[in-house]
Write a protein that holds these residues in place. Structure first.
Motif, short mmCIF file in Angstrom:
data_model
loop_
_atom_site.label_atom_id
_atom_site.label_comp_id
_atom_site.label_asym_id
_atom_site.label_seq_id
_atom_site.Cartn_x
_atom_site.Cartn_y
_atom_site.Cartn_z
N SER A 103 3.24 17.64 0.91
CA SER A 103 4.61 18.11 0.75
C SER A 103 5.03 18.95 1.94
O SER A 103 4.30 19.84 2.40
N GLY A 104 6.22 18.63 2.47
CA GLY A 104 6.74 19.40 3.59
C GLY A 104 6.39 18.81 4.95
O GLY A 104 6.91 19.25 5.98
N HIS A 105 5.51 17.82 4.97
CA HIS A 105 5.16 17.19 6.24
C HIS A 105 6.22 16.17 6.62
O HIS A 105 6.51 15.24 5.87
N THR A 106 6.80 16.37 7.81
CA THR A 106 7.89 15.49 8.22
C THR A 106 7.40 14.22 8.91
O THR A 106 8.11 13.24 8.98
N ALA A 107 6.19 14.28 9.46
CA ALA A 107 5.66 13.13 10.21
C ALA A 107 4.64 12.38 9.35
O ALA A 107 3.80 13.00 8.68
N LEU A 108 4.70 11.06 9.38
CA LEU A 108 3.77 10.22 8.60
C LEU A 108 3.34 9.05 9.46
O LEU A 108 4.17 8.43 10.13
N TYR A 109 2.07 8.74 9.41
CA TYR A 109 1.48 7.72 10.27
C TYR A 109 0.66 6.74 9.43
O TYR A 109 0.01 7.14 8.46
N ASP B 198 -6.63 -9.48 8.21
CA ASP B 198 -5.97 -8.25 7.75
C ASP B 198 -6.95 -7.35 6.98
O ASP B 198 -6.62 -6.20 6.67
N SER B 199 -8.12 -7.86 6.66
CA SER B 199 -9.13 -7.07 5.94
C SER B 199 -9.51 -5.85 6.78
O SER B 199 -9.93 -5.99 7.93
N ALA B 200 -9.35 -4.68 6.20
CA ALA B 200 -9.60 -3.43 6.92
C ALA B 200 -9.36 -2.28 5.96
O ALA B 200 -8.93 -2.48 4.82
N VAL B 201 -9.64 -1.07 6.44
CA VAL B 201 -9.20 0.13 5.72
C VAL B 201 -7.90 0.60 6.35
O VAL B 201 -7.81 0.74 7.58
N TYR B 202 -6.90 0.81 5.52
CA TYR B 202 -5.60 1.27 6.00
C TYR B 202 -5.48 2.75 5.66
O TYR B 202 -5.52 3.15 4.50
N LEU B 203 -5.35 3.56 6.72
CA LEU B 203 -5.33 5.01 6.56
C LEU B 203 -3.93 5.54 6.82
O LEU B 203 -3.26 5.12 7.77
N CYS B 204 -3.54 6.47 6.01
CA CYS B 204 -2.26 7.17 6.18
C CYS B 204 -2.56 8.61 6.56
O CYS B 204 -3.55 9.20 6.08
N ALA B 205 -1.75 9.17 7.41
CA ALA B 205 -1.89 10.58 7.78
C ALA B 205 -0.51 11.21 7.79
O ALA B 205 0.50 10.53 7.99
N LEU C 140 0.86 -1.18 0.00
CA LEU C 140 0.00 0.00 0.00
C LEU C 140 0.90 1.23 0.00
O LEU C 140 1.92 1.26 0.70
N ARG C 141 0.45 2.26 -0.72
CA ARG C 141 1.30 3.44 -0.90
C ARG C 141 0.64 4.68 -0.31
O ARG C 141 -0.58 4.85 -0.38
N CYS C 142 1.49 5.55 0.23
CA CYS C 142 1.01 6.83 0.77
C CYS C 142 1.93 7.96 0.34
O CYS C 142 3.14 7.89 0.55
N ASP C 143 1.34 8.98 -0.27
CA ASP C 143 2.06 10.21 -0.60
C ASP C 143 1.61 11.30 0.37
O ASP C 143 0.47 11.76 0.29
N PHE D 204 -5.55 13.23 7.09
CA PHE D 204 -5.71 11.86 6.65
C PHE D 204 -5.99 11.75 5.16
O PHE D 204 -6.67 12.60 4.56
N GLY D 205 -5.47 10.65 4.58
CA GLY D 205 -5.85 10.29 3.22
C GLY D 205 -7.18 9.56 3.22
O GLY D 205 -7.78 9.34 4.27
N ASP D 206 -7.63 9.19 2.02
CA ASP D 206 -8.92 8.50 1.89
C ASP D 206 -8.85 7.02 2.24
O ASP D 206 -9.88 6.35 2.34
N GLY D 207 -7.64 6.49 2.38
CA GLY D 207 -7.50 5.11 2.80
C GLY D 207 -7.46 4.11 1.65
O GLY D 207 -7.86 4.42 0.52
N THR D 208 -6.95 2.93 1.97
CA THR D 208 -7.01 1.79 1.05
C THR D 208 -7.87 0.73 1.72
O THR D 208 -7.58 0.30 2.84
#
Lengths: 113, 117
Positions: A27-33, A86-93, A21-24, A104-108
């Motif tokens: 820009s400029g945000h140093t912290a990613l979750y 493992d079935s779930a929505v995976y969210l990146c922030a 799964l990919r998260c972009d 937050f992103g829209d999730g996978t």
């Protein structure tokens, strides 16, 4: 679009396969979750990157889960030998830094058959 | 370990009524967030509460924080259908937590709000 972008938006795969799964981040945000949200539940923390510091992996549920981040840009979450639980929505922030609000992103949405 | 509990978990309201969602947390925190999530969508940030006694309002929603009681409330005034969603509170452990804990949000279970005509 200047928001957090995740891909794919949906992923259906067979039990035992590996997924990436990919998260972009913004820009400029140093912290990613990375968080996981099972159906009808709240968010569970998985892993957190802050700049060049060692990531906080304390939320990863098993050694089948791993994540990488290239500098302060893209991150990938990899799940090996997927299981049905493992079935779930995976969210990146991402956030400017760890004391700032997370966006937050829209999730996978991951479905394991 | 930081625990965050919301209640109620399900809330069915009539339009025009008022109600409050509660968020309790177990250890020191220096900031608390409220998020909204619509079905199939991601989380939208509503409020950030930084200090004891903080109160923030946006439209029909008002959030407050009591750090001594470790309690935050989200008050809904004169509910309308558009407010139907799931609401989460999330707590950032205090800076005293140190190390890598700081910045890692712990979420409540969520409150599913349905507003009926």
């Amino acid at each position: 679009g200047a928001g957090v972008s995740q891909s794919p938006s949906n992923k259906v795969t067979e039990k035992g396969k590996d997924v990436e799964l990919r998260c972009d981040p913004i820009s400029g945000h140093t912290a990613l979750y990375w968080y996981r949200q099972r159906l009808g539940q709240g968010l569970e923390f998985l892993i957190y990157f802050q700049g060049n510091s060692a990531p906080d992996k304390s939320g990863l549920p098993s050694d089948r889960f791993s994540a990488e981040r290239t500098g302060e840009s893209v991150s990938t979450l990899t799940i090996q030998r997927t299981q049905q639980e493992d079935s779930a929505v995976y969210l990146c922030a991402s956030s400017l830094e760890r004391s700032k609000p997370q966006h937050f992103g829209d999730g996978t949405r991951l479905s394991i058959l | 370990e930081l625990k965050v509990e919301q209640n109620p978990l399900f809330l069915s309201m009539q339009e025009g009524k008022n109600y409050t969602i509660y968020c309790n947390y177990s250890t020191t925190s220096d900031r608390l967030y409220w998020y909204r999530q619509d079905p199939g969508k991601s989380l939208e940030s509503l409020f950030v509460l930084l200090s004891n006694g903080a109160v923030k309002q946006e439209g029909r929603l008002m959030a407050s924080l009591d750090t001594k009681a470790r309690l935050s409330t989200l008050h809904i005034t004169a509910a309308v259908h558009d407010l139907s969603a799931t609401y989460f509170c999330a707590v950032n452990p205090g800076a005293n937590a140190g190390g890598t804990s700081y910045g890692k949000l712990t979420f409540g279970q969520g409150t599913i709000l349905t507003v009926h005509p």
